[in-house]
Structure formats: structure tokens, C-alpha cells
Design a protein around this motif. Sequence first.
Motif, PDB file in Angstrom:
ATOM      1  N   TRP A 191       0.840  -1.195   0.000  1.00  0.00           N
ATOM      2  CA  TRP A 191       0.000   0.000   0.000  1.00  0.00           C
ATOM      3  C   TRP A 191       0.869   1.236   0.000  1.00  0.00           C
ATOM      4  CZ3 TRP A 191      -5.041   0.203   3.212  1.00  0.00           C
ATOM      5  CH2 TRP A 191      -5.814  -0.940   2.937  1.00  0.00           C
ATOM      6  N   LEU A 192       0.340   2.269  -0.663  1.00  0.00           N
ATOM      7  CA  LEU A 192       0.942   3.591  -0.513  1.00  0.00           C
ATOM      8  C   LEU A 192       0.227   4.200   0.684  1.00  0.00           C
ATOM      9  CD1 LEU A 192       2.973   4.925  -2.459  1.00  0.00           C
ATOM     10  CD2 LEU A 192       1.067   6.149  -3.470  1.00  0.00           C
ATOM     11  N   SER A 193       0.939   4.356   1.817  1.00  0.00           N
ATOM     12  CA  SER A 193       0.215   4.824   3.008  1.00  0.00           C
ATOM     13  C   SER A 193       1.002   5.880   3.757  1.00  0.00           C
ATOM     14  CB  SER A 193      -0.110   3.645   3.915  1.00  0.00           C
ATOM     15  OG  SER A 193       1.083   2.981   4.254  1.00  0.00           O
ATOM     16  N   GLY A 194       0.345   6.474   4.734  1.00  0.00           N
ATOM     17  CA  GLY A 194       0.980   7.505   5.550  1.00  0.00           C
ATOM     18  C   GLY A 194       1.336   8.733   4.749  1.00  0.00           C
ATOM     19  N   LEU A 195       0.484   9.090   3.781  1.00  0.00           N
ATOM     20  CA  LEU A 195       0.752  10.279   2.970  1.00  0.00           C
ATOM     21  C   LEU A 195       0.544  11.547   3.803  1.00  0.00           C
ATOM     22  CD1 LEU A 195      -1.040   9.106  -0.282  1.00  0.00           C
ATOM     23  CD2 LEU A 195       1.435   9.341   0.064  1.00  0.00           C
ATOM     24  N   PRO A 196       1.280  12.617   3.483  1.00  0.00           N
ATOM     25  CA  PRO A 196       1.154  13.864   4.253  1.00  0.00           C
ATOM     26  C   PRO A 196      -0.292  14.392   4.219  1.00  0.00           C
ATOM     27  CG  PRO A 196       2.762  14.105   2.475  1.00  0.00           C
ATOM     28  CD  PRO A 196       2.274  12.720   2.418  1.00  0.00           C
ATOM     29  N   SER A 197      -0.645  15.156   5.236  1.00  0.00           N
ATOM     30  CA  SER A 197      -2.023  15.616   5.374  1.00  0.00           C
ATOM     31  C   SER A 197      -2.282  16.933   4.640  1.00  0.00           C
ATOM     32  CB  SER A 197      -2.358  15.785   6.855  1.00  0.00           C
ATOM     33  OG  SER A 197      -1.454  16.718   7.418  1.00  0.00           O
ATOM     34  N   SER A 198      -1.257  17.445   3.920  1.00  0.00           N
ATOM     35  CA  SER A 198      -1.408  18.772   3.309  1.00  0.00           C
ATOM     36  C   SER A 198      -2.577  18.836   2.314  1.00  0.00           C
ATOM     37  CB  SER A 198      -0.110  19.165   2.608  1.00  0.00           C
ATOM     38  OG  SER A 198       0.309  18.129   1.744  1.00  0.00           O
ATOM     39  N   LEU A 199      -2.735  17.782   1.489  1.00  0.00           N
ATOM     40  CA  LEU A 199      -3.819  17.766   0.508  1.00  0.00           C
ATOM     41  C   LEU A 199      -5.163  17.684   1.229  1.00  0.00           C
ATOM     42  CD1 LEU A 199      -4.438  17.670  -2.564  1.00  0.00           C
ATOM     43  CD2 LEU A 199      -4.464  15.199  -2.383  1.00  0.00           C
ATOM     44  N   THR A 200      -5.213  16.837   2.258  1.00  0.00           N
ATOM     45  CA  THR A 200      -6.428  16.685   3.055  1.00  0.00           C
ATOM     46  C   THR A 200      -6.843  18.033   3.640  1.00  0.00           C
ATOM     47  OG1 THR A 200      -5.531  14.535   3.638  1.00  0.00           O
ATOM     48  CG2 THR A 200      -7.505  15.249   4.810  1.00  0.00           C
ATOM     49  N   ASN A 201      -5.858  18.734   4.207  1.00  0.00           N
ATOM     50  CA  ASN A 201      -6.156  20.031   4.833  1.00  0.00           C
ATOM     51  C   ASN A 201      -6.721  21.021   3.825  1.00  0.00           C
ATOM     52  OD1 ASN A 201      -5.163  18.956   7.149  1.00  0.00           O
ATOM     53  ND2 ASN A 201      -3.112  19.866   6.919  1.00  0.00           N
ATOM     54  N   LEU A 202      -6.210  20.921   2.576  1.00  0.00           N
ATOM     55  CA  LEU A 202      -6.656  21.860   1.550  1.00  0.00           C
ATOM     56  C   LEU A 202      -8.079  21.539   1.088  1.00  0.00           C
ATOM     57  CD1 LEU A 202      -5.437  24.220  -0.162  1.00  0.00           C
ATOM     58  CD2 LEU A 202      -5.088  22.529  -1.953  1.00  0.00           C
ATOM     59  N   LEU A 203      -8.373  20.241   0.906  1.00  0.00           N
ATOM     60  CA  LEU A 203      -9.651  19.852   0.314  1.00  0.00           C
ATOM     61  C   LEU A 203     -10.739  19.590   1.353  1.00  0.00           C
ATOM     62  CD1 LEU A 203      -8.512  17.607  -2.658  1.00  0.00           C
ATOM     63  CD2 LEU A 203      -9.126  20.022  -2.649  1.00  0.00           C
TER      64      LEU A 203
END
Lengths: 256, 328
Positions: free
Chosen positions: B148-160
Motif C-alpha cells: 500500500w501507498l500509506s501515511g501520505l502527508p495531510s497537506s492535501l487533506t487540509n486543503l480539500l
Amino acid sequence: MTEPFLVVRNIAKRFGALTALANVDLEIRSGEVLALLGDNGAGKSTFIKILAGAHPPSDGELVIEGNPVAFSSPKDAAASGIATIFQELALSENLSIAENVFLGRELKRSILGIPFLKRKEMRQRVDGLLKELDAHISDPEAPVGSLSGGQRQAVAICRALNLNARLVIMDEPTAALAVAETRKVLALTRRLAARGCAVVLISHNISEVFEVADRIVVFRRGRKVAERLAAETDHEEVVSLITGAHPDVRALEKTN
Amino acid sequence: MNAVRLIGDGVFSMNGREWSLLVACLLAIVIFSVASPHYATSGNAATVLRNSVELLLIGLGMTLLLAMGGIDVSIGIVMGLAAIAIGRVLGADGNPLLAIVVGPLVGALLGCVTAAVVVLGRVPAIVGTLGLLGVYRTAVFVLLGGQWLSGLPSSLTNLLATSVLGVPVPALAIAVAYLAVWLALRRTPYGLHLLAIGNSEEKARLSGIPVIKVRFITFVISGVLTGIAATFYVATYRNVEMTIGSTLALDAIAAVILGGTSILGGRCSLIGTVLGVLLLRILQNGLLLIGVPSLWQPVVTGVLIIGVLGFEAVCNGLPLGRFQRARA
């Protein structure tokens, strides 16, 4: 008499060794309904395909209003003002009458570089055309799929007119229609001519031809064997011309 | 006026089909609320809407494809590939603005590939995209390397995950996409051409429509919408799993057909697609909450497709056959 819209000079079409059409001379005039008659295989279809730009002629030339033209595709013929309404009308049943009339040549205005349809203008234009043709279709927004065969012919005619066609070729427009519908389409054909269009009508129905045509041309075995004013001939003579029993045709076929 | 009119022309015009879908949605909500105490909560409503975001975006593109007489069964894996690209960009430097651009770009690129196969290569859409599905599935596996590609940074989440004037960004994106697709379909020559092609490609060609161009563009539009869907997917889950998008194409086709778009092309309903997506997600969520294992979800979707198409076939077979008439 005014100058003819289209002059056909010595047109021939050969497919390999087979001569489908030989030495056809013909004048097609604006405001006139010209009927093409002939048995199956007489060369009518080949002839209108040449006029429509679908086949290049092997010999001869087409002259439109004094200028020789050569068509390499139906698009060229359309650009010269020739529209052909084939039996299987190329209409989209799921679109409205107005949309069909303008399909492929929509009126549009550009907003932020995006072309948007000018729906109101298209509707009004089609409304006007339908009224002018007295087509008895009240609503240009109706889907073509809901129309009868005759009404669809009317839409196809509108489409031809809207493309500024000067010559409309109709290939057996009434072949699949009921009696009342046939009457309407014949009336439309007359109105088309009254509007100044040249009309070429292909039909197998001789009484129908006498009803609408100004001139009658008979094809037989790839040749034009006769040309008559409708007012100066009758049903019987035309039949004998088609079958080859007429003395003129016999004489012609003997000399060749 | 009494004459038959083309229907479904307005932005939200509803007809029998759309109203019955709305009623079905409400009915399902009532039944699940009675059956499960966990159902009628604001949290669950948010979950259903959240789960609908990708499918709504992809469904809009699928509506165009089906209306044109096309289809794309590889669309779920296309979203997977776009999600992997977004994940890689995000994982590398965490720049959310770059990540937002990557999704639609990769989607457009893959749309071009599909169009090259189906439109330029003249492979029937269902076969061509089935072939691509096989290729892409392996591509996903290889790209992820079995992990899995996991533990991605939250920056995109914060934006959207933010709101603009009180409207959540995903809802805004869907509204904009809906309006754009509706305008293209109902107010531009492109939309007319697409519907004409869906009715009969041959007649469309005879009418002087640039058939190849229109078909190509539509696959690209579907790809872009799928890329946007991938962006929201990554923003929400912050990981990309091996099985990403495996049921998405089935769900999208089911939702679009439920919504009244013809599998044969020529007519479609965008509002129907939206309601079809919502009904599908409401059913899937509700069944889960009343204790039906998620394994059964594709069964429900499959039965819905077969049921709807079977029902339409029966209706169209009747002499009254009003179902297929006068819809566009």
C-alpha cells in the motif's frame, strides 16, 4: 427562359468494362421540378450520385451557372448548393427538429472561447422554414423520433433549404409513405420549386410524377432516351418510353 | 403545448424516472432508519455523501460515454493510477497544489490512451477498455510493488477538507463539474454531436459531424473527471491500496443506467446519474449497517443493473413502449 442552374454535358460513368451511364446531356432549371424515370438499372441512381458528388464522372462536365465544377466529395456538391435527400434520411431521432435541421452547422456564439448554441435563433429560423413549407409541424422542439415518415421528409427538406441548397435531389421520397403523407410530400416538392429551388425527383410512381413534375426525363440502359414537358405527354407514352416500346426509343437503340 | 417535447433539457429537470429514483432513495432511508438504530445519524449521512464523491464525478463522465454509445470498464483502475501518481507527488514534497494538478493531468493522459485504442484504433469500447483494464491492473500492482501507498502527508487533506462560504470543497467541485458537464451536453454543439453519435454514428458522419474528434474529447473529459475523483480519494484516505477502484466501473455503470441513460446511447440524464449514485451508496451503506457483509455489495449492484435493463427491455417490448420515446 433564364439560364439553367445546372448544365450536364455529355456525362458518362464506367465501372471497369461496364458502362453505367453514357452521353447524358441535361439542363436543370431553378424553380422547376424535373422527374427522372426509368426501370431498375437504367442509370438514375448513378446519375444522381454524380450530381451529389458521391461518384466522379468518367467523362463529361457539370456546369453550375456558367462555371464548370468538379466534385470530389458530397461536401463539395453541398458547397455548390446541391443537397441530396436519400431514402434513408440521415436524421437523428433522439434530437429535436431544430437540432436536426442545424446539426453539424449550428449557430453559435462564443462566450469565454466556448461555443454556445444560439438555441432561440435556430428555433425561430426552423419555425419560419416549417411555416413557409406549410409542413404542419407546430413545434420545432419535438423530437424527430415522434414524427411520421412524411414529417421527417419535411425536416430533411428544411435541412436542405437551411444549407442554402439551390438544387434539391429527392430519391424516391414517397416510397415508404402512406397515401395522405405522400400528398403532403408532393405538395412540399412543389413549394420547394416555387421558392426558386431546382428539384430533381426520382420516382417509380408515374401518376405521382405527372402530379408534380414540369419536365420528365426517361433513362434506359444507361442513356437518356427521352425528355418531355409533362404537359405535352401522357401516362401511356411515358410507360412506352420506359419499357422501350416507343418508336423513338426503338429508333435510338437501333442506330446505336 | 401538447406536442411531445425533448425532455431532460433543464439543469435539474426531473421526469418519471428521476422522481422514482428520489422516492426510492427516501424509501430506502426510511426502511434503514427503522431497521438500524445507527442509521439515521448525521455522522452516517456525512459518510454516505463522502462515499459518493468519487462515484459522482466518475458517473458524470460515464454518462457522457454511455450517451455517446461508448463505455469504459477500466475507469476504476484509471482512478487507481491517477491516485498513485498523486500519492507519489504528495509523498515526495507534500506540496498540495502540485498534487491537485497531477490528478486531472494523469486522468487526461490516460483518457488519451483509451481514446487512442477505442477511437483511433477502432476497437469496440467494451473490448478495448477491458484490455486496458488488464494492463492497468498489473501496472497498479507493479507501481505499488505489492505494498500500500500509506501515511501520505495531510497537506492535501487540509486543503480539500475546508469549506468555501460554508460549502465543503468536494460539494463545490461536484457542483462545478455537474454544471460544466450539463452546459457542454445541453448548450453546446459538442453535446448535440455526442447525442447524435450515440443515436447513430453513421448518420452523424453523414450530417457532417466530426465524429472522431467528438469521441476522442469525450474519453479525455471522462479521464479528467476521474483524475479529479482520484484527488479527492487520496485527500480522504491518505493511502492507495492494491484493490483501489476495483468495483468503481461496475458502480458507475450501474448508477448511470439506474439514472435513465441508455446503454445503447443517444439519451441520458445527468440528474438521474446523481440520484442513481446516491441510491447505490445509500443501499450499500444501509445494508452494511443492518449487518449484510460488504462482500455482498457488488451482488446488489449487479442485480440492480440486470433488474433495470430487464425491466426496460420488458417495457420497450410492450406496444405502449413509452419508456424509450422522447427522451434525449
